[in-house]
Write a protein that holds these residues in place. Structure first.
Motif, PDB file in Angstrom:
ATOM      1  N   HIS A   1      19.036  22.422  42.369  1.00 56.75           N
ATOM      2  CA  HIS A   1      18.053  23.255  41.677  1.00 56.75           C
ATOM      3  C   HIS A   1      16.773  23.225  42.505  1.00 56.75           C
ATOM      4  O   HIS A   1      16.305  22.150  42.894  1.00 56.75           O
ATOM      5  CB  HIS A   1      17.779  22.725  40.274  1.00 56.75           C
ATOM      6  CG  HIS A   1      19.003  22.629  39.414  1.00 56.75           C
ATOM      7  ND1 HIS A   1      19.523  23.712  38.744  1.00 56.75           N
ATOM      8  CD2 HIS A   1      19.808  21.573  39.141  1.00 56.75           C
ATOM      9  CE1 HIS A   1      20.605  23.339  38.088  1.00 56.75           C
ATOM     10  NE2 HIS A   1      20.797  22.033  38.299  1.00 56.75           N
TER      11      HIS A   1
ATOM     12  N   GLU B   1      12.766  25.280  43.107  1.00 56.85           N
ATOM     13  CA  GLU B   1      11.797  26.273  42.653  1.00 56.85           C
ATOM     14  C   GLU B   1      10.550  26.214  43.509  1.00 56.85           C
ATOM     15  O   GLU B   1      10.184  25.176  44.071  1.00 56.85           O
ATOM     16  CB  GLU B   1      11.420  26.036  41.193  1.00 56.85           C
ATOM     17  CG  GLU B   1      10.600  24.789  40.951  1.00 56.85           C
ATOM     18  CD  GLU B   1      10.045  24.751  39.531  1.00 56.85           C
ATOM     19  OE1 GLU B   1       8.847  24.399  39.403  1.00 56.85           O
ATOM     20  OE2 GLU B   1      10.785  25.030  38.591  1.00 56.85           O
TER      21      GLU B   1
ATOM     22  N   SER C   1      13.078  30.685  41.724  1.00 59.41           N
ATOM     23  CA  SER C   1      13.900  29.481  41.582  1.00 59.41           C
ATOM     24  C   SER C   1      15.345  29.857  41.863  1.00 59.41           C
ATOM     25  O   SER C   1      15.735  31.031  41.808  1.00 59.41           O
ATOM     26  CB  SER C   1      13.772  28.882  40.183  1.00 59.41           C
ATOM     27  OG  SER C   1      14.241  29.786  39.190  1.00 59.41           O
TER      28      SER C   1
ATOM     29  N   SER D   1      19.623  28.094  41.805  1.00 54.59           N
ATOM     30  CA  SER D   1      20.596  27.012  41.692  1.00 54.59           C
ATOM     31  C   SER D   1      21.686  27.287  42.709  1.00 54.59           C
ATOM     32  O   SER D   1      22.077  28.453  42.917  1.00 54.59           O
ATOM     33  CB  SER D   1      21.177  26.925  40.279  1.00 54.59           C
ATOM     34  OG  SER D   1      21.918  28.078  39.961  1.00 54.59           O
TER      35      SER D   1
ATOM     36  N   ARG E   1      25.471  25.886  44.112  1.00 55.80           N
ATOM     37  CA  ARG E   1      26.621  25.020  43.858  1.00 55.80           C
ATOM     38  C   ARG E   1      27.812  25.505  44.661  1.00 55.80           C
ATOM     39  O   ARG E   1      27.939  26.698  44.947  1.00 55.80           O
ATOM     40  CB  ARG E   1      26.966  25.009  42.368  1.00 55.80           C
ATOM     41  CG  ARG E   1      27.570  26.299  41.836  1.00 55.80           C
ATOM     42  CD  ARG E   1      27.943  26.203  40.371  1.00 55.80           C
ATOM     43  NE  ARG E   1      26.749  26.124  39.544  1.00 55.80           N
ATOM     44  CZ  ARG E   1      26.674  25.442  38.406  1.00 55.80           C
ATOM     45  NH1 ARG E   1      27.714  24.756  37.980  1.00 55.80           N
ATOM     46  NH2 ARG E   1      25.570  25.451  37.686  1.00 55.80           N
TER      47      ARG E   1
ATOM     48  N   CYS F   1      11.494  24.812  36.340  1.00 55.41           N
ATOM     49  CA  CYS F   1      12.703  24.043  36.633  1.00 55.41           C
ATOM     50  C   CYS F   1      12.264  22.613  36.829  1.00 55.41           C
ATOM     51  O   CYS F   1      11.661  22.287  37.844  1.00 55.41           O
ATOM     52  CB  CYS F   1      13.400  24.580  37.882  1.00 55.41           C
ATOM     53  SG  CYS F   1      14.811  23.606  38.396  1.00 55.41           S
TER      54      CYS F   1
ATOM     55  N   VAL G   1      11.962  19.298  38.093  1.00 56.78           N
ATOM     56  CA  VAL G   1      12.560  18.633  39.248  1.00 56.78           C
ATOM     57  C   VAL G   1      11.671  17.490  39.676  1.00 56.78           C
ATOM     58  O   VAL G   1      10.504  17.400  39.326  1.00 56.78           O
ATOM     59  CB  VAL G   1      12.737  19.620  40.429  1.00 56.78           C
ATOM     60  CG1 VAL G   1      13.722  20.700  40.073  1.00 56.78           C
ATOM     61  CG2 VAL G   1      11.408  20.222  40.835  1.00 56.78           C
TER      62      VAL G   1
END
Length: 663
Positions: free
Chosen positions: A579, A581, A586, A588, A590, A654, A656
């Motif tokens: 994640h 930003e 922002s 994600s 994966r 987000c 973090v």
């Protein structure tokens, strides 16, 4: 080297030996006639304050050289002492001096940089804008001291033709800013003696450049820069019988090299975006000086320069950021601008907008900068304003197949744009590919004018070899590394022994989807050859970038996929999902399936990972995420990057936490 290049280098070495004992050197030549015209009507409507502040600092002995800010070098400085290491270089015959030996000359980039005389132009600008004689006298002291301390042809400043050329261009700009032939510096007997002394050194510079061009495998931006220096030098000071021959030869070769070193689609063949800027600046300066003196280049030359500007416009995001692809040493030909927040790429577009009447360039540039005014005069501001406000439609080139770059994106040039710059270009230019990086199939990602996935830059050149190799290696780019090997094989600080060859198989774009697919053969040299094929698919409706990496091989290999984030990104790794930003943007990230697992690095030295170099000789921690593991045979690895851009009133959120070191 080819047989022809070996012969050329033997002849050059023989000439250097003869010059060392006095044969073939520039002789005292009487200068006859007057200097040429300035490149434009010099502006007056420039805010004087930053130039006076900078000039006062120079007179106080304050110089900034790369990563070293406001050094106290004295005024005038010791020109042969390295500002970084303090090493005093010897005044032995220049062409026999090993300037790569740190024990002899220190860090040669730091030693050479002040002698390019960018500060001389600042002093001349301050005098032009204020009329304060202190600045003109400072300019004279600077030139006088350099000629005293750097006697022709001895010492580290009589080794490189490119350094001579950049210095000569700065001398030409300063000469005109100081009043040209009517300069108060040339009044009286003392002034006449100073003028004669200066033009004698100018003759020596032109003579040196004309006998030491970079040829064959070295005929990259250095050759263009040398031709620039000789052309502008001979055009500004047509004072000797050789001047016209020098000018005409340089002009002819500039035409050839401009078309040879820059592809038809406008991409500089060095595959380094800062050098693209440098070469465009060289061509622009030559064009301006030529037109100021009733000379012009061909339509092909100017069209190629315009195409180079189109490429800059294409890769620049909505905030004016340009990816740091390939090498960069932060060099400028002339430091025209002292304004805060100066953007060299936007400046080129502003100047090109006025020169070529381009609305698209004007809108990317947004406003007139000081450099544009210095180059085109006060009237440029009004003309740029007219172009920015024009209702004419603008087009955007997104495919540069000759240069090897493609732009995928959504709502490009809007405040909520998504911009991807994908690389399937050659490693670099000519056999040594001096300024290329092992970055095949890498890409950068910007959203809402915020850099997310980046190229980390360059950091080092002649020194700190371990860092030099890291920043240009595959691990420092958003691509795949196999078995811990770079895609291309490093042969030296400015040389590659084996070049990965990349090619694009598809680029398609419509209102909903952009798609790009390319491959490279850099890992065909492995005992079990591997072909890396990458596909990018940007779903504009879903805000989804899919990255598919296909590895064609027959046996087991170690695989790493690198993701480099801008230092301002806040990044968190949770259960192999990344994640990140920054500002309003922002994402994600994966992997879908597969056995690769993620590690996060920030400012790690073992292994080297998680670094970003915003400027030459500067580095800072940033976040790098590496997905690594083994594949048994041919495999397809899929990564999904989901993007979100908040409204301008609502920043991205987000939660973090930054991670220092490696985990």
């Amino acid at each position: 080297m080819s047989v022809a290049e070996v012969g050329h280098r033997v002849r050059q070495k023989s000439m250097d030996i003869l010059q060392r004992i006095g044969f073939g050197l520039a002789r005292q030549r009487m200068a006859a006639g007057h200097a040429g015209n300035p490149w434009t009507q010099l502006p007056k409507n420039v805010d004087v304050t930053p130039y006076l502040v900078a000039a006062d600092g120079i007179l106080a002995g304050q110089f900034s050289v790369f990563s070293l800010r406001h050094l106290d070098l004295g005024f005038p400085p010791q020109w042969n002492r390295c500002p970084k290491t303090g090493v005093l270089a010897p005044l032995t015959f220049g062409k026999s001096l090993n300037y790569r030996d740190e024990s002899l000359v220190g860090d040669i980039k730091y030693l050479w940089e002040p002698s390019r005389h960018l500060e001389l132009v600042t002093l001349a600008q301050a005098w032009h804008l204020s009329g304060d004689h202190r600045y003109a006298q400072g300019a004279r002291d600077l030139v006088d001291s350099w000629i005293d301390q750097c006697p022709y042809p001895n010492g580290p400043h009589w080794t490189s033709s490119l350094e001579h050329s950049v210095r000569l261009v700065n001398w030409a700009v300063a000469w005109h800013l100081l009043g040209g032939e009517q300069s108060p510096l040339f009044e009286g007997e003392s002034g006449k003696a100073f003028r004669e002394r200066w033009v004698q050194s100018i003759y020596q510079h032109c003579h040196f450049i004309s006998g030491h061009f970079s040829r064959y495998s070295s005929a990259n931006n250095h050759l263009l820069g040398e031709l620039m220096g000789l052309f502008i030098g001979a055009l500004t000071w047509p004072l000797w019988p050789e001047s016209k021959r020098w000018r005409d030869r340089a002009a002819r070769e500039l035409e050839v090299e401009a078309l040879r070193q820059n592809a038809a689609d406008g991409v500089n063949r060095e595959q380094a975006f800062w050098y693209h800027h440098e070469v465009a600046d060289m061509m622009l300066l030559c064009l301006m000086f030529a037109r100021g003196n009733g000379v012009d280049f061909s339509a092909d030359f100017t069209a190629r320069l315009e195409a180079m500007m189109e490429f800059i416009a294409a890769v620049m995001d909505a905030s004016g950021n340009v990816p740091m692809v390939g090498d960069s040493d932060d060099a400028v030909m002339v430091r025209f601008s002292r304004e805060q927040g100066f953007n060299p790429y936007r400046s080129l577009l502003a100047t090109a907008a006025v020169l070529f009447g381009r609305v698209d360039f004007a809108r990317k540039a947004r406003s007139t900068d000081d450099k544009t005014l210095w180059l085109l005069g006060d009237a440029a501001a009004g003309r740029l304003g007219e172009l920015v406000g024009s209702c004419a439609p603008t087009g955007a080139t997104r495919a540069f197949p000759d240069g090897g770059y493609w732009v995928l994106g959504d709502r490009l040039d809007q405040s909520d744009e998504v911009r991807v710059v994908a690389d399937a270009g050659p490693l670099g230019y000519l056999s040594i590919a001096a300024h290329g990086h092992a970055d095949a199939l890498a890409f950068t990602l910007s959203a809402a004018g915020t850099e997310l996935l980046v190229d980390p830059g360059t950091f080092a050149y002649h020194t700190q070899k371990q860092w030099r190799d890291y920043f240009r290696g595959t691990a420092a780019h958003n691509t795949v590394r196999i078995d811990g090997c770079d895609q291309s094989v490093i042969g030296g600080n400015f040389m590659w022994n084996a070049h990965a060859a990349a090619r694009c198989h598809e680029f398609a774009s419509n209102d909903r989807v952009d798609a790009w697919e390319a491959s490279h053969d850099g890992y065909q040299r492995l005992p079990d050859p591997v072909t890396h094929r990458r596909r990018l698919r940007l779903d504009k409706v879903a805000g989804l970038l899919e990255v598919t990496d296909k590895l064609v091989c027959n046996s087991r290999h170690q695989v790493e996929i690198f993701w480099h984030f801008h230092p301002e990104c806040r990044v968190q790794l949770v259960d192999d999902v990344v994640h990140a930003e920054s500002g309003r943007a922002s994402l994600s990230l994966r992997m879908v399936g597969g056995s690769l697992r993620a590690r996060i690095f920030r400012g790690s030295s073992e292994p080297m990972a998680g670094w970003y170099s915003p400027r030459f000789d500067e580095k800072q921690p940033s976040t790098t995420v590496v997905f690594s593991g083994e594949v048994e045979a041919a495999s397809t690895l899929s990564t999904r990057i989901t993007l979100h851009i908040a409204t301008e009133q609502q920043p991205a959120t987000c939660a973090v936490q930054e991670n220092e070191g490696n985990q």
